[in-house]
Design an enzyme around this catalytic site. Structure first.
Site, PDB file in Angstrom:
ATOM      1  N   ASP A  64      -4.480   2.327  10.664  1.00 39.44           N
ATOM      2  CA  ASP A  64      -6.111   2.305  11.339  1.00 39.44           C
ATOM      3  C   ASP A  64      -5.881   1.899  12.384  1.00 39.44           C
ATOM      4  O   ASP A  64      -5.891   2.868  13.824  1.00 39.44           O
ATOM      5  CB  ASP A  64      -6.116   1.767   9.860  1.00 39.44           C
ATOM      6  CG  ASP A  64      -8.189   1.079  10.147  1.00 39.44           C
ATOM      7  OD1 ASP A  64      -8.738   1.230  11.174  1.00 39.44           O
ATOM      8  OD2 ASP A  64      -8.929   0.071   9.896  1.00 39.44           O
ATOM      9  N   ARG A  81      -6.224   0.612  -6.631  1.00 34.55           N
ATOM     10  CA  ARG A  81      -4.390   1.316  -6.702  1.00 34.55           C
ATOM     11  C   ARG A  81      -3.990   2.037  -7.243  1.00 34.55           C
ATOM     12  O   ARG A  81      -3.564   3.212  -7.096  1.00 34.55           O
ATOM     13  CB  ARG A  81      -3.728   0.194  -6.799  1.00 34.55           C
ATOM     14  CG  ARG A  81      -2.880  -0.397  -5.274  1.00 34.55           C
ATOM     15  CD  ARG A  81      -1.803  -1.539  -5.617  1.00 34.55           C
ATOM     16  NE  ARG A  81      -2.442  -2.050  -5.018  1.00 34.55           N
ATOM     17  CZ  ARG A  81      -2.146  -3.015  -4.057  1.00 34.55           C
ATOM     18  NH1 ARG A  81      -1.823  -2.391  -3.002  1.00 34.55           N
ATOM     19  NH2 ARG A  81      -2.690  -4.535  -3.068  1.00 34.55           N
ATOM     20  N   ASP A 128      -5.911  -0.423  -1.799  1.00 36.96           N
ATOM     21  CA  ASP A 128      -6.867  -1.304  -2.665  1.00 36.96           C
ATOM     22  C   ASP A 128      -7.204  -1.742  -2.432  1.00 36.96           C
ATOM     23  O   ASP A 128      -8.123  -1.387  -1.069  1.00 36.96           O
ATOM     24  CB  ASP A 128      -5.438  -2.058  -3.692  1.00 36.96           C
ATOM     25  CG  ASP A 128      -5.224  -3.322  -3.086  1.00 36.96           C
ATOM     26  OD1 ASP A 128      -4.846  -3.264  -1.273  1.00 36.96           O
ATOM     27  OD2 ASP A 128      -6.026  -4.495  -3.126  1.00 36.96           O
ATOM     28  N   GLY A 144       0.542  -1.338  -0.092  1.00 41.50           N
ATOM     29  CA  GLY A 144      -0.234  -0.098   0.044  1.00 41.50           C
ATOM     30  C   GLY A 144       0.392   1.615  -0.163  1.00 41.50           C
ATOM     31  O   GLY A 144       0.043   2.330  -0.382  1.00 41.50           O
ATOM     32  N   ASP A 172       0.531   3.058   4.055  1.00 46.86           N
ATOM     33  CA  ASP A 172      -0.030   3.666   3.432  1.00 46.86           C
ATOM     34  C   ASP A 172      -0.870   4.306   4.820  1.00 46.86           C
ATOM     35  O   ASP A 172      -1.612   6.255   5.101  1.00 46.86           O
ATOM     36  CB  ASP A 172      -0.905   3.212   2.771  1.00 46.86           C
ATOM     37  CG  ASP A 172      -1.470   2.003   3.745  1.00 46.86           C
ATOM     38  OD1 ASP A 172      -0.680   1.341   4.479  1.00 46.86           O
ATOM     39  OD2 ASP A 172      -1.654   0.616   2.618  1.00 46.86           O
ATOM     40  N   VAL A 215     -10.929   3.060   2.114  1.00 48.63           N
ATOM     41  CA  VAL A 215     -10.953   4.386   1.572  1.00 48.63           C
ATOM     42  C   VAL A 215      -9.362   3.524   0.396  1.00 48.63           C
ATOM     43  O   VAL A 215      -8.709   2.719   1.098  1.00 48.63           O
ATOM     44  CB  VAL A 215      -9.911   5.735   2.170  1.00 48.63           C
ATOM     45  CG1 VAL A 215     -10.578   6.384   2.488  1.00 48.63           C
ATOM     46  CG2 VAL A 215      -8.723   4.959   2.502  1.00 48.63           C
ATOM     47  N   LYS A 267      -6.620   7.216  10.671  1.00 46.84           N
ATOM     48  CA  LYS A 267      -8.282   7.386  10.779  1.00 46.84           C
ATOM     49  C   LYS A 267      -8.864   7.190  12.106  1.00 46.84           C
ATOM     50  O   LYS A 267      -8.241   6.893  13.228  1.00 46.84           O
ATOM     51  CB  LYS A 267      -9.128   6.366  10.681  1.00 46.84           C
ATOM     52  CG  LYS A 267      -9.123   5.262   8.753  1.00 46.84           C
ATOM     53  CD  LYS A 267      -9.678   3.819   8.426  1.00 46.84           C
ATOM     54  CE  LYS A 267      -9.325   4.003   7.586  1.00 46.84           C
ATOM     55  NZ  LYS A 267      -9.929   1.785   7.370  1.00 46.84           N
TER      56      LYS A 267
HETATM   57  P1  IMP Z   1      -4.054  -1.033  11.060  1.00 44.58           P
HETATM   58  O1  IMP Z   1      -3.105  -2.272  11.622  1.00 44.58           O
HETATM   59  O2  IMP Z   1      -4.939  -1.798  11.313  1.00 44.58           O
HETATM   60  O3  IMP Z   1      -3.605   0.086  11.113  1.00 44.58           O
HETATM   61  O4  IMP Z   1      -3.692  -1.476   9.590  1.00 44.58           O
HETATM   62  C1  IMP Z   1      -3.066  -0.878   8.543  1.00 44.58           C
HETATM   63  C2  IMP Z   1      -2.938  -1.217   7.061  1.00 44.58           C
HETATM   64  O5  IMP Z   1      -4.792  -2.315   6.558  1.00 44.58           O
HETATM   65  C3  IMP Z   1      -2.549  -1.077   6.387  1.00 44.58           C
HETATM   66  O6  IMP Z   1      -1.176  -0.646   5.909  1.00 44.58           O
HETATM   67  C4  IMP Z   1      -3.311  -1.334   5.305  1.00 44.58           C
HETATM   68  O7  IMP Z   1      -2.889  -1.862   4.511  1.00 44.58           O
HETATM   69  C5  IMP Z   1      -5.184  -1.383   5.610  1.00 44.58           C
HETATM   70  N1  IMP Z   1      -6.054  -0.935   5.651  1.00 44.58           N
HETATM   71  C6  IMP Z   1      -6.695  -0.118   6.484  1.00 44.58           C
HETATM   72  N2  IMP Z   1      -7.816   0.150   6.160  1.00 44.58           N
HETATM   73  C7  IMP Z   1      -8.121   0.910   4.969  1.00 44.58           C
HETATM   74  C8  IMP Z   1      -8.368   1.133   3.705  1.00 44.58           C
HETATM   75  O8  IMP Z   1      -9.201   2.623   4.158  1.00 44.58           O
HETATM   76  N3  IMP Z   1      -8.033   1.060   2.542  1.00 44.58           N
HETATM   77  C9  IMP Z   1      -6.933  -0.035   2.419  1.00 44.58           C
HETATM   78  N4  IMP Z   1      -6.630  -0.380   2.770  1.00 44.58           N
HETATM   79  C10 IMP Z   1      -6.763  -0.451   4.368  1.00 44.58           C
HETATM   80 MG    MG Z   2      -0.127  -1.137   4.509  1.00 42.67          MG
END
Ligand code: IMP
Ligand code: MG
Length: 182
Positions: free
Chosen positions: A97, A159, A153, A38, A94, A147, A125
């Site tokens: 979250d 993407r 993607d 990403g 990227d 998003v 987010k």
């Molecule tokens: P986290 O571990 O919950 O912070 O998630 C991070 C990863 O989940 C990011 O690096 C993305 O690869 C994927 N991800 C989380 N939210 C989104 C989104 O809204 N769109 C696309 N990928 C996301």
């Molecule tokens: Mg990622």
């Protein structure tokens, strides 16, 4: 699909994000560690915009089915080790979250003996963080929506978009259906 960040806004935001990173490191050698896939566009833009001696490494986070969040990280420890020991490291992702992906990754980088480790993300987010960790550099804060675009993607789609857009639930269903076909 609803555009959240236009192409022009994205370009301007990433420029000022890169300037803050540039100011922070003051010409010191840096290792960028991109979390694939990403962050591929952001990593490429940072390479263009940062005027620092830079080494580039990647780690891979495998996405779980339907792409809603990252799965286990794949690290090439031998290659990473020599680029991290006694160096400043900036992890580039990227989107932040829940933060769990980076929460898993950062200790593994710390174990390799860097001088410092900081985190730069394109998007964060709002109201989703589940770990006691925050990005040091964030280009944009966005509402809690799924998003796509600029490297992000959903089921292998979108993407390539040059802007960031939020997907409607119906578009997510359509993308899932298409990715299931051979
Ligand atoms: P986290 O571990 O919950 O912070 O998630 C991070 C990863 O989940 C990011 O690096 C993305 O690869 C994927 N991800 C989380 N939210 C989104 C989104 O809204 N769109 C696309 N990928 C996301
Ligand atoms: Mg990622």
């Amino acid at each position: 699909m609803k555009t959240l960040i236009t192409e022009d806004q994205l370009r301007a935001g990433i420029r000022s994000f890169a300037e803050k990173i540039q100011q922070h490191y003051q010409g010191r050698p840096l290792t960028l560690v991109g979390v694939m896939v990403g962050s591929i566009m952001l990593l490429a833009d940072l390479i263009r915009f940062l005027d620092l001696p830079m080494r580039i490494e990647i780690v891979q986070a495998r996405t779980q089915p339907h792409g809603l969040r990252s799965g286990p990280l794949v690290l090439n420890g031998d290659v990473l080790a020599s680029s991290i020991l006694n160096r400043h490291v900036l992890v580039v992702d990227d989107i932040f979250d829940t933060g769990r992906t980076l929460w898993d990754l950062i200790p593994q980088i710390d174990d390799l003996g860097p001088i410092s480790v900081r985190i730069a993300v394109l998007l964060q987010k709002e109201g989703r963080r589940e770990v006691p960790l925050k990005p040091d550099f964030t280009a944009f804060t966005i509402p809690n929506e799924f998003v796509v675009g600029y490297g992000l993607d959903y089921c292998d789609k979108y993407r390539n978009l040059p802007y960031i857009a939020a997907l409607e639930p119906q578009e997510m269903e359509e993308a899932e259906g298409k990715s299931a076909a051979p």
